[in-house]
Design a protein around this motif. Structure first.
Motif, PDB file in Angstrom:
ATOM      1  N   ASP A 107     -27.695  -3.389 -47.610  1.00 29.60           N
ATOM      2  CA  ASP A 107     -27.162  -2.302 -46.778  1.00 29.60           C
ATOM      3  C   ASP A 107     -27.943  -2.115 -45.489  1.00 29.60           C
ATOM      4  N   VAL A 108     -28.241  -3.223 -44.815  1.00 22.52           N
ATOM      5  CA  VAL A 108     -28.877  -3.156 -43.502  1.00 22.52           C
ATOM      6  C   VAL A 108     -27.812  -2.737 -42.483  1.00 22.52           C
ATOM      7  N   PRO A 109     -28.117  -1.777 -41.601  1.00 24.38           N
ATOM      8  CA  PRO A 109     -27.127  -1.339 -40.596  1.00 24.38           C
ATOM      9  C   PRO A 109     -26.718  -2.468 -39.652  1.00 24.38           C
ATOM     10  N   ALA A 110     -25.543  -2.353 -39.091  1.00 25.62           N
ATOM     11  CA  ALA A 110     -24.990  -3.316 -38.110  1.00 25.62           C
ATOM     12  C   ALA A 110     -24.684  -4.647 -38.782  1.00 25.62           C
ATOM     13  N   VAL A 111     -25.696  -5.475 -39.002  1.00 24.85           N
ATOM     14  CA  VAL A 111     -25.499  -6.753 -39.698  1.00 24.85           C
ATOM     15  C   VAL A 111     -26.021  -6.585 -41.120  1.00 24.85           C
ATOM     16  N   ASN A 112     -25.119  -6.656 -42.123  1.00 27.75           N
ATOM     17  CA  ASN A 112     -25.552  -6.393 -43.492  1.00 27.75           C
ATOM     18  C   ASN A 112     -26.453  -7.508 -44.033  1.00 27.75           C
ATOM     19  N   GLY A 113     -27.046  -7.247 -45.181  1.00 32.29           N
ATOM     20  CA  GLY A 113     -27.985  -8.186 -45.770  1.00 32.29           C
ATOM     21  C   GLY A 113     -27.384  -9.530 -46.093  1.00 32.29           C
ATOM     22  N   TRP A 114     -26.123  -9.553 -46.491  1.00 33.82           N
ATOM     23  CA  TRP A 114     -25.458 -10.825 -46.787  1.00 33.82           C
ATOM     24  C   TRP A 114     -25.391 -11.697 -45.536  1.00 33.82           C
ATOM     25  N   GLU A 115     -25.026 -11.071 -44.429  1.00 32.47           N
ATOM     26  CA  GLU A 115     -24.920 -11.826 -43.184  1.00 32.47           C
ATOM     27  C   GLU A 115     -26.301 -12.264 -42.692  1.00 32.47           C
ATOM     28  N   LEU A 116     -27.292 -11.411 -42.820  1.00 32.52           N
ATOM     29  CA  LEU A 116     -28.654 -11.793 -42.447  1.00 32.52           C
ATOM     30  C   LEU A 116     -29.127 -12.994 -43.259  1.00 32.52           C
ATOM     31  N   CYS A 117     -28.862 -12.938 -44.557  1.00 35.63           N
ATOM     32  CA  CYS A 117     -29.249 -14.050 -45.419  1.00 35.63           C
ATOM     33  C   CYS A 117     -28.511 -15.317 -45.018  1.00 35.63           C
ATOM     34  N   ARG A 118     -27.216 -15.186 -44.726  1.00 39.10           N
ATOM     35  CA  ARG A 118     -26.420 -16.343 -44.325  1.00 39.10           C
ATOM     36  C   ARG A 118     -26.961 -16.963 -43.040  1.00 39.10           C
ATOM     37  N   GLN A 119     -27.399 -16.122 -42.112  1.00 42.44           N
ATOM     38  CA  GLN A 119     -27.943 -16.627 -40.857  1.00 42.44           C
ATOM     39  C   GLN A 119     -29.281 -17.335 -41.075  1.00 42.44           C
ATOM     40  N   VAL A 120     -30.113 -16.789 -41.956  1.00 47.92           N
ATOM     41  CA  VAL A 120     -31.383 -17.449 -42.285  1.00 47.92           C
ATOM     42  C   VAL A 120     -31.118 -18.824 -42.896  1.00 47.92           C
ATOM     43  N   LYS A 121     -30.201 -18.868 -43.846  1.00 43.82           N
ATOM     44  CA  LYS A 121     -29.929 -20.118 -44.553  1.00 43.82           C
ATOM     45  C   LYS A 121     -29.154 -21.122 -43.700  1.00 43.82           C
ATOM     46  N   SER A 122     -28.576 -20.656 -42.599  1.00 44.71           N
ATOM     47  CA  SER A 122     -27.853 -21.557 -41.698  1.00 44.71           C
ATOM     48  C   SER A 122     -28.752 -22.118 -40.603  1.00 44.71           C
ATOM     49  N   ALA A 123     -29.942 -21.553 -40.447  1.00 42.57           N
ATOM     50  CA  ALA A 123     -30.886 -22.012 -39.422  1.00 42.57           C
ATOM     51  C   ALA A 123     -31.781 -23.093 -40.022  1.00 42.57           C
ATOM     52  N   ALA A 124     -31.724 -24.292 -39.459  1.00 39.40           N
ATOM     53  CA  ALA A 124     -32.454 -25.422 -40.032  1.00 39.40           C
ATOM     54  C   ALA A 124     -33.944 -25.161 -40.152  1.00 39.40           C
ATOM     55  N   HIS A 125     -34.506 -24.403 -39.199  1.00 39.71           N
ATOM     56  CA  HIS A 125     -35.945 -24.171 -39.216  1.00 39.71           C
ATOM     57  C   HIS A 125     -36.353 -22.977 -40.073  1.00 39.71           C
ATOM     58  N   LEU A 126     -35.356 -22.265 -40.648  1.00 38.08           N
ATOM     59  CA  LEU A 126     -35.661 -21.111 -41.489  1.00 38.08           C
ATOM     60  C   LEU A 126     -35.141 -21.236 -42.915  1.00 38.08           C
ATOM     61  N   CYS A 127     -34.232 -22.169 -43.160  1.00 34.00           N
ATOM     62  CA  CYS A 127     -33.525 -22.203 -44.440  1.00 34.00           C
ATOM     63  C   CYS A 127     -34.425 -22.476 -45.646  1.00 34.00           C
ATOM     64  N   HIS A 128     -35.658 -22.936 -45.399  1.00 35.39           N
ATOM     65  CA  HIS A 128     -36.577 -23.174 -46.516  1.00 35.39           C
ATOM     66  C   HIS A 128     -37.164 -21.885 -47.062  1.00 35.39           C
ATOM     67  N   ILE A 129     -37.009 -20.766 -46.340  1.00 39.44           N
ATOM     68  CA  ILE A 129     -37.611 -19.494 -46.762  1.00 39.44           C
ATOM     69  C   ILE A 129     -36.775 -18.874 -47.878  1.00 39.44           C
ATOM     70  N   PRO A 130     -37.366 -18.608 -49.039  1.00 31.29           N
ATOM     71  CA  PRO A 130     -36.616 -17.973 -50.126  1.00 31.29           C
ATOM     72  C   PRO A 130     -36.218 -16.548 -49.737  1.00 31.29           C
ATOM     73  N   VAL A 131     -34.998 -16.168 -50.118  1.00 34.14           N
ATOM     74  CA  VAL A 131     -34.502 -14.822 -49.808  1.00 34.14           C
ATOM     75  C   VAL A 131     -34.088 -14.129 -51.105  1.00 34.14           C
ATOM     76  N   ILE A 132     -34.610 -12.919 -51.309  1.00 32.14           N
ATOM     77  CA  ILE A 132     -34.213 -12.075 -52.437  1.00 32.14           C
ATOM     78  C   ILE A 132     -33.405 -10.919 -51.882  1.00 32.14           C
ATOM     79  N   LEU A 133     -32.158 -10.771 -52.349  1.00 31.90           N
ATOM     80  CA  LEU A 133     -31.320  -9.662 -51.917  1.00 31.90           C
ATOM     81  C   LEU A 133     -31.462  -8.496 -52.891  1.00 31.90           C
TER      82      LEU A 133
END
Length: 272
Positions: A54-80
């Protein structure tokens, strides 16, 4: 060495609770939007992200999707972190690419153990490439890294004969900036791109010296060394014997040669 934990939790009470729990073992960073996430992740080598859906503006799902779509960030584990346990919510958690999701109210002890487990899996990946004899990477535990390193491996093998194969060339082939590519390699594997290239060159050279009737200068050329002398010097540093001596030893003992070109196979010893 303490891991860097990035929290994206808008609720101040929950944020304070998490900071209090994890501050003893982690360096804590706090972000409120994608721009802050991007800045902190790129400048502080983040090892783990905990994000509320429930992050304002861009929700957590979208934030996670953007992290996992970035080649230089996708290795970072994300817990929702979510309060919704509906079937639709579970599907969205999976579609976002999250490594794990926890329903509120959650146990801090469980969350702590989950974080430690995700980081331990990433450490296995780093140890594999750094030369540890731990269990090898598989599609089940490598996640996004599996695809990334398979692609990277293919580019290295296809260009191994090229003496100019370096960080800049690999970064272009991987469609990443040089800085982002270098940082991802160091973060995930604890090796520089050049160190990984060199390991694969020498593994391939050892295979050719044993399994094929090539002269030493031909092996040097096929594996991308500028000269036979440069090849010999590098080979001795790795194997403690010259290429000729290595070939003679292998032929004398008739030891079976292990495959040298499978980065994600069952032979972690190749990267010792």
């Amino acid at each position: 060495m303490r891991n860097n934990l990035l929290l994206i939790v808008p609720d101040k009470k929950e944020q304070e609770l998490l900071v209090k729990r994890f501050l003893g073992n982690y360096n804590i960073y706090i972000a409120g939007n994608w721009a802050e996430v991007l800045h902190l992740a790129e400048t502080n080598s983040i090892q783990l992200i905990m994000c509320s859906v429930d992050v304002p503006a861009v929700n957590g799902w979208e934030l996670c999707r953007q992290v996992k779509s970035a080649a230089h960030l996708c290795h970072i584990p994300v817990i929702l972190l979510t309060a919704d346990d509906s079937f639709r919510s579970r599907i969205r958690n999976l579609e976002s690419g999250a490594d794990a999701f926890v329903r509120r109210p959650y146990s801090l002890t469980y969350l702590d153990a989950l974080a430690s487990n995700l980081l331990a899996n990433r450490e296995k990946i780093r140890a594999h490439f750094a030369g540890s004899r731990c269990k090898p990477i598989t599609a089940a535990n490598a996640g996004e890294e599996d695809s990334f390193f398979k692609k990277l491996h293919t580019h290295i093998i296809n260009n191994m004969h090229n003496c100019s194969l370096n960080v800049s060339l690999l970064a272009r082939l991987m469609n990443m900036s040089r800085a982002a590519f270098y940082k991802k390699m160091k973060t995930v594997t604890h090796l520089t791109p050049n160190e990984l290239i060199n390991k694969l060159r020498l593994s391939r050279a050892a295979e050719l010296l044993t399994s094929a009737d090539y002269k030493v200068n031909e092996v040097a050329r096929m594996t991308g060394f500028h000269s036979q002398s440069s090849f010999a010097k590098t080979f001795v540093k790795r194997f403690k014997v010259t290429p000729t001596e290595y070939r003679q030893m292998r032929q004398k003992t008739k030891l079976p040669q292990r495959p040298a070109l499978h980065l994600l196979n069952n032979d972690a010893a190749l990267y010792n």
